[in-house]
Design an enzyme around this catalytic site. Sequence first.
Site, PDB file in Angstrom:
ATOM      1  N   GLY A  41      86.784  27.394  26.260  1.00 39.65           N
ATOM      2  CA  GLY A  41      87.933  27.951  26.968  1.00 39.65           C
ATOM      3  C   GLY A  41      89.235  27.501  26.316  1.00 39.65           C
ATOM      4  N   SER A  85      93.362  26.573  19.175  1.00 41.28           N
ATOM      5  CA  SER A  85      92.138  27.231  19.625  1.00 41.28           C
ATOM      6  C   SER A  85      91.799  28.393  18.703  1.00 41.28           C
ATOM      7  CB  SER A  85      92.371  27.766  21.039  1.00 41.28           C
ATOM      8  OG  SER A  85      91.434  28.777  21.314  1.00 41.28           O
ATOM      9  N   GLU A  87      90.679  31.091  19.530  1.00 42.82           N
ATOM     10  CA  GLU A  87      91.025  32.364  20.165  1.00 42.82           C
ATOM     11  C   GLU A  87      92.527  32.652  20.081  1.00 42.82           C
ATOM     12  OE1 GLU A  87      88.982  34.465  20.674  1.00 42.82           O
ATOM     13  OE2 GLU A  87      87.140  33.701  21.571  1.00 42.82           O
ATOM     14  N   HIS A 106      91.726  31.488  29.308  1.00 44.15           N
ATOM     15  CA  HIS A 106      90.422  32.029  28.904  1.00 44.15           C
ATOM     16  C   HIS A 106      89.330  31.093  29.407  1.00 44.15           C
ATOM     17  CE1 HIS A 106      87.009  33.423  26.763  1.00 44.15           C
ATOM     18  NE2 HIS A 106      87.031  32.481  25.853  1.00 44.15           N
ATOM     19  N   HIS A 169      80.654  37.199  26.825  1.00 38.57           N
ATOM     20  CA  HIS A 169      81.443  36.021  26.424  1.00 38.57           C
ATOM     21  C   HIS A 169      82.134  35.329  27.607  1.00 38.57           C
ATOM     22  CE1 HIS A 169      84.818  34.476  23.513  1.00 38.57           C
ATOM     23  NE2 HIS A 169      84.566  33.626  24.481  1.00 38.57           N
TER      24      HIS A 169
HETATM   25 ZN   LIG Z   1      85.406  31.784  24.820  1.00 41.47          ZN
END
Ligand SMILES: [Zn+2]
Length: 209
Positions: A41, A85, A87, A106, A169
């Site tokens: 996350g 991260s 992401e 997230h 996901h």
């Molecule tokens: Zn993830």
Amino acid sequence: MKPATVALPRQDPPGHLAARQHLLDAAQALARERLVIGMTGNVSVRIGNVVLITPTRIPYARMGVEDMVSVSLEGERFAGRHPPSRELPLHLAVYRRRPRFAALVHTHSPYATAWSFLGEPLHPQTEDNEYYGIGPVLTAPPSPSGSSQLAAAAADLMSDSAAVLLGRHGLLAAAEGLDQALDVARVVEHQAQVAWILRSHRVGPPQRS
Ligand SMILES: [Zn+2]
């Protein structure tokens, strides 16, 4: 207020210390509430054209305000002793395409993640979803973590919604501020739990062959 005792990047604008602390608090809330497990996350906040995001692979309990990474909306890194991260492209794509949002959360919360495997919109719309003005929660096609395809698909599906499921996901929740984005993540997890209860009631237990 506690004095700053950490070595923050010199290029941090005034006010970023409070934003870093708020981001750290939000990230640690995710772990405490088990919306993520371990180091998975990520959370970010946008301040003007600067994004502060949690670093990759640092346990939330050991994270400090100085570990937050600051980048431009184009991904140029200003400060941070760790990589951001993975992401980051997902966060930046949503900020660039959906400027009404200034905070993103997230999670891999279990019910929302399970629903993301179905590839379906999340139904039903609950009272909570409407109360928080979240909108329809759709599911982006499965794409690798950190990929530009995932980022583009998620940003597309947030035209009318503050949340999107990332196929196979997890969940991305958005709002004008961090506390509200955390609420969106909690509400969608609750909505997904209700959806699974309804579905299991309708489908019934597995049949023995
Ligand atoms: Zn993830």
